[in-house]
Design a protein around this motif. Structure first.
Motif, PDB file in Angstrom:
ATOM      1  N   SER A  67      -0.551   6.383  -9.825  1.00 52.31           N
ATOM      2  CA  SER A  67      -0.351   6.056  -8.412  1.00 52.31           C
ATOM      3  C   SER A  67       0.154   4.621  -8.292  1.00 52.31           C
ATOM      4  N   SER A  79       3.328   8.952  -3.423  1.00 47.23           N
ATOM      5  CA  SER A  79       1.983   8.373  -3.490  1.00 47.23           C
ATOM      6  C   SER A  79       1.303   8.589  -4.837  1.00 47.23           C
ATOM      7  N   ILE A 102       1.096  11.899   0.834  1.00 48.82           N
ATOM      8  CA  ILE A 102      -0.143  11.973   1.591  1.00 48.82           C
ATOM      9  C   ILE A 102      -0.089  13.148   2.562  1.00 48.82           C
ATOM     10  N   SER A 171      -4.798  14.070  -0.368  1.00 51.10           N
ATOM     11  CA  SER A 171      -5.370  13.363   0.777  1.00 51.10           C
ATOM     12  C   SER A 171      -5.550  11.876   0.453  1.00 51.10           C
ATOM     13  N   ARG A 172      -5.655  11.051   1.493  1.00 51.20           N
ATOM     14  CA  ARG A 172      -5.889   9.622   1.303  1.00 51.20           C
ATOM     15  C   ARG A 172      -7.227   9.389   0.583  1.00 51.20           C
ATOM     16  N   HIS A 173      -8.236  10.190   0.912  1.00 46.98           N
ATOM     17  CA  HIS A 173      -9.548  10.030   0.278  1.00 46.98           C
ATOM     18  C   HIS A 173      -9.469  10.323  -1.214  1.00 46.98           C
ATOM     19  N   LEU A 175      -6.833  10.075  -3.167  1.00 49.49           N
ATOM     20  CA  LEU A 175      -6.080   9.001  -3.810  1.00 49.49           C
ATOM     21  C   LEU A 175      -6.936   7.743  -3.936  1.00 49.49           C
ATOM     22  N   LYS A 176      -7.698   7.435  -2.902  1.00 46.55           N
ATOM     23  CA  LYS A 176      -8.574   6.267  -2.921  1.00 46.55           C
ATOM     24  C   LYS A 176      -9.642   6.412  -3.995  1.00 46.55           C
TER      25      LYS A 176
END
Length: 206
Positions: A67, A79, A102, A171-173, A175-176
Motif C-alpha cells: 500500500s 490504494s 477504496i 475498505s478504509r478500515h 487498509l488502516k
C-alpha cells in the motif's frame, strides 16, 4: 527488467487468443507473519495449489499486500495491491497481482482482520488454521502480462507478472489495519516505478 511498471492498454499488445487464468487451489492450514515491511500469509501445503501459465504449473507459495499499489494503470496508483507468489518445480517465479481502490470490504481480507491486529510485532508469526485461497476473488477476464522482477530484495528478474485489469475494492478500515500492523519507518511499502526498457506488455482479452 525490473518491476513494478506502468501498465496501459494503449501501449500493450492486445492478445485476442484468450487464455483464461486457471487456478487449482484448495483449503489447507495457513500461517500469518509480520515481516516488518509487510503482512504475509503462507500455506503449509502450497505444492498442492497451483496456477497454469504457458503450460507450466506454478505452485502458490505465499501472498502479501502493498500500500499504495506498486503497479499503476495509465499513471494512476491505487490504494492497495495483493501479490500471489507462485514457484514452479524448477524454481521459476510467477506473481499474480490484484489492484484495489477504496470501497466495499474485501471478503478474504475480512477473514484475516482479527489475526492481523494481533500480529503487531516484526517477525511475529501465528498459525491461523484452514484458509481457502479460492476465496481470493479475481473479478473480470482481462489481464496484463509481462516479464519483470520481484519488488523486494533481491529483486530477482525473470518473473512472469499477471496483473488483473479490473480494479477491486478494499475498505478504509481494512487498509488502516494492514498499515498499522507494519512497524517500519516508511509511509508505504511500495517500490517506485521502474523503466520499461522496451519490454512488451500483453493485454489478454476475450
Amino acid at each position: 527488467m525490473q518491476s513494478p511498471i506502468d501498465l496501459s492498454s494503449r501501449t500493450a499488445k492486445i492478445v485476442r487468443k484468450f487464455q483464461q487464468l486457471r487456478r487449482n487451489y484448495f483449503p489447507c492450514n495457513a500461517s500469518l507473519e509480520n515481516r516488518g515491511h509487510d503482512i504475509l500469509v503462507y500455506w503449509d501445503r502450497y505444492k498442492a495449489e497451483k496456477v497454469k501459465i504457458n503450460g507450466t504449473d506454478y505452485y502458490l507459495q505465499k501472498i502479501h499486500w502493498h500500500s499504495p499499489s506498486e503497479h499503476t494503470i495509465k499513471g494512476k496508483r491505487y490504494s492497495m495491491e495483493l501479490h500471489l507468489v507462485h514457484v514452479s518445480k524448477n524454481y521459476k517465479i510467477a506473481v499474480l497481482g490484484i489492484l484495489y481502490k477504496i470501497g466495499s470490504p474485501d471478503s478474504f481480507l475480512s477473514k484475516l482482520t482479527k489475526n492481523v491486529e494481533t500480529v503487531g510485532d516484526n517477525k511475529q508469526e501465528k498459525k491461523i488454521g484452514i484458509m481457502d485461497p479460492r476465496e481470493i476473488k479475481i473479478k473480470g477476464k482481462k489481464y496484463f502480462r509481462y516479464i519483470g522482477s520481484l519488488t523486494i530484495p533481491p529483486c530477482t528478474q525473470g518473473v512472469i507478472w499477471t496483473i488483473n485489469k479490473r480494479v477491486q475494492t478494499v475498505s478504509r478500515h481494512q487498509l488502516k489495519t494492514l498499515k498499522a500492523a507494519v512497524h517500519d519507518s516508511a509511509k508505504g511499502n511500495s517500490r517506485p516505478l521502474q523503466p520499461l526498457n522496451h519490454r512488451e506488455i500483453d493485454l489478454y482479452t476475450p
